[in-house]
Every structure is written in C-alpha cells, then in structure tokens.
Design a protein around this motif. Structure first.
Motif, mmCIF file in Angstrom:
data_model
loop_
_atom_site.group_PDB
_atom_site.id
_atom_site.type_symbol
_atom_site.label_atom_id
_atom_site.label_comp_id
_atom_site.label_asym_id
_atom_site.label_seq_id
_atom_site.Cartn_x
_atom_site.Cartn_y
_atom_site.Cartn_z
ATOM 1 N N CYS A 123 110.715 115.605 10.777
ATOM 2 C CA CYS A 123 110.179 114.432 10.092
ATOM 3 C C CYS A 123 111.360 113.633 9.561
ATOM 4 N N LEU A 124 111.070 112.418 9.159
ATOM 5 C CA LEU A 124 112.111 111.496 8.709
ATOM 6 C C LEU A 124 111.630 110.821 7.438
ATOM 7 N N HIS A 125 112.477 110.825 6.408
ATOM 8 C CA HIS A 125 112.154 110.200 5.122
ATOM 9 C C HIS A 125 113.117 109.044 4.883
ATOM 10 N N ASN A 126 112.578 107.885 4.540
ATOM 11 C CA ASN A 126 113.405 106.724 4.220
ATOM 12 C C ASN A 126 113.842 106.845 2.763
ATOM 13 N N THR A 127 115.132 107.012 2.531
ATOM 14 C CA THR A 127 115.684 107.156 1.176
ATOM 15 C C THR A 127 116.245 105.848 0.631
ATOM 16 N N GLY A 128 116.173 104.791 1.422
ATOM 17 C CA GLY A 128 116.781 103.522 1.025
ATOM 18 C C GLY A 128 115.772 102.505 0.531
ATOM 19 N N ASP A 129 116.257 101.269 0.375
ATOM 20 C CA ASP A 129 115.412 100.186 -0.130
ATOM 21 C C ASP A 129 115.085 99.153 0.949
ATOM 22 N N GLN A 130 115.367 99.475 2.208
ATOM 23 C CA GLN A 130 115.004 98.626 3.336
ATOM 24 C C GLN A 130 114.356 99.503 4.410
ATOM 25 N N PRO A 131 113.636 98.909 5.360
ATOM 26 C CA PRO A 131 113.031 99.734 6.414
ATOM 27 C C PRO A 131 114.090 100.555 7.150
ATOM 28 N N LEU A 132 113.757 101.784 7.454
ATOM 29 C CA LEU A 132 114.598 102.652 8.280
ATOM 30 C C LEU A 132 114.164 102.407 9.722
ATOM 31 N N ARG A 133 115.050 101.792 10.519
ATOM 32 C CA ARG A 133 114.738 101.434 11.898
ATOM 33 C C ARG A 133 115.530 102.310 12.848
ATOM 34 N N LEU A 134 114.857 102.756 13.912
ATOM 35 C CA LEU A 134 115.514 103.620 14.875
ATOM 36 C C LEU A 134 114.935 103.414 16.254
ATOM 37 N N LEU A 135 115.724 103.759 17.262
ATOM 38 C CA LEU A 135 115.239 103.835 18.630
ATOM 39 C C LEU A 135 114.879 105.283 18.901
ATOM 40 N N CYS A 136 113.800 105.485 19.636
ATOM 41 C CA CYS A 136 113.350 106.825 19.977
ATOM 42 C C CYS A 136 113.113 106.892 21.479
ATOM 43 N N CYS A 137 113.848 107.768 22.139
ATOM 44 C CA CYS A 137 113.690 107.976 23.575
ATOM 45 C C CYS A 137 113.026 109.334 23.770
ATOM 46 N N CYS A 138 111.958 109.387 24.555
ATOM 47 C CA CYS A 138 111.234 110.636 24.824
ATOM 48 C C CYS A 138 111.218 110.922 26.320
ATOM 49 N N THR A 139 111.513 112.179 26.661
ATOM 50 C CA THR A 139 111.434 112.637 28.047
ATOM 51 C C THR A 139 110.727 113.987 28.055
ATOM 52 N N PRO A 140 109.581 114.162 28.722
ATOM 53 C CA PRO A 140 108.808 113.102 29.344
ATOM 54 C C PRO A 140 108.320 112.096 28.311
ATOM 55 N N ALA A 141 107.757 111.013 28.777
ATOM 56 C CA ALA A 141 107.344 109.899 27.918
ATOM 57 C C ALA A 141 106.408 110.357 26.805
#
Length: 128
Positions: free
Chosen positions: A94-112
């Motif tokens: 899981c991922l928790h945003n600890t900051g004061d702006q959106p936490l943005r990330l790219l996520c690549c999944c294989t298989p989709a």
C-alpha cells in the motif's frame, strides 16, 4: 501499422479497488497492446491506498511527484520523485501520501492490470 497511443488529457480517471485514482494510459482492453498496462495513479494528501496484493501481476511504481511511505511486504520506507519500486506478484503493498500535494506515480503491470487480480487485505484505512 499505426502507432498505438493515448493522451493523458483524453483518459478519464476512475477509482481502483485499492482506493487510488487511476488513468489507464495503455491497456490491452482499450488500446490493444498485449502484455502490460501503464497507468498514472494519484493518492490525495493524507490518504492511503488499501493494503492489497495481485496474484498474477508484477508491478513497477515510478514516483513522479509528492512524497509518501510505501508498505511492501514486511518493509516500510519513504518514497520520493524519481524512485522506482518493484512489487512482485503475491506481495502485500500500500502507499500513503505523507505530503501536502497529490502523490503521483506511474504504475506498470505485467500481465496487465485486472480488478479480479486485486485482493484487498484490509477493509478500512488505518490511522497513520
């Protein structure tokens, strides 16, 4: 063959089973690629995704902006722009945003990415 492409501005966001906001940038069910999916995810300030795992998909998270704390199996660690995290199949995360702006990330999944491959391991968010 024409190039297969998508534009972020044309891709609507939706909420995944883990609670993050996702824009599927490339997915076999939409663009017709074969082996993987690529999405931009966003976690609002002070929010977390639900602890979950994927039995089949290997994921790569690449942090674009914001700051957060990643739980990956038995480990917890800070993440920041430029970090890339490997999430093997079957590993709780899981991922928790600890900051004061959106936490943005790219996520690549294989298989989709598939909703059916997402097993939620907690029913509500913990206070962090």
């Amino acid at each position: 063959m024409s190039p297969i492409r998508s534009r972020l501005a044309d891709v609507p966001a939706y909420i995944t089973r883990d609670g993050s906001s996702i824009r599927e940038l490339m997915h076999p069910g939409v663009q017709g690629n074969v082996n993987q999916s690529l999405a931009e995810a966003s976690v609002p300030p002070g929010s977390s995704t639900l602890l979950h795992r994927h039995q089949k998909s290997e994921e790569l998270y690449h942090i674009l902006s914001g700051s957060g704390r990643m739980t990956l199996g038995d480990e917890d660690f800070d993440v920041a722009p430029g970090d890339t995290i490997l999430i093997p199949p079957g590993i709780a995360h899981c991922l928790h945003n600890t900051g004061d702006q959106p936490l943005r990330l790219l996520c690549c999944c294989t298989p989709a990415y598939r909703h059916e491959d997402t097993e939620i391991l907690q029913t509500s968010l913990k206070n962090t």
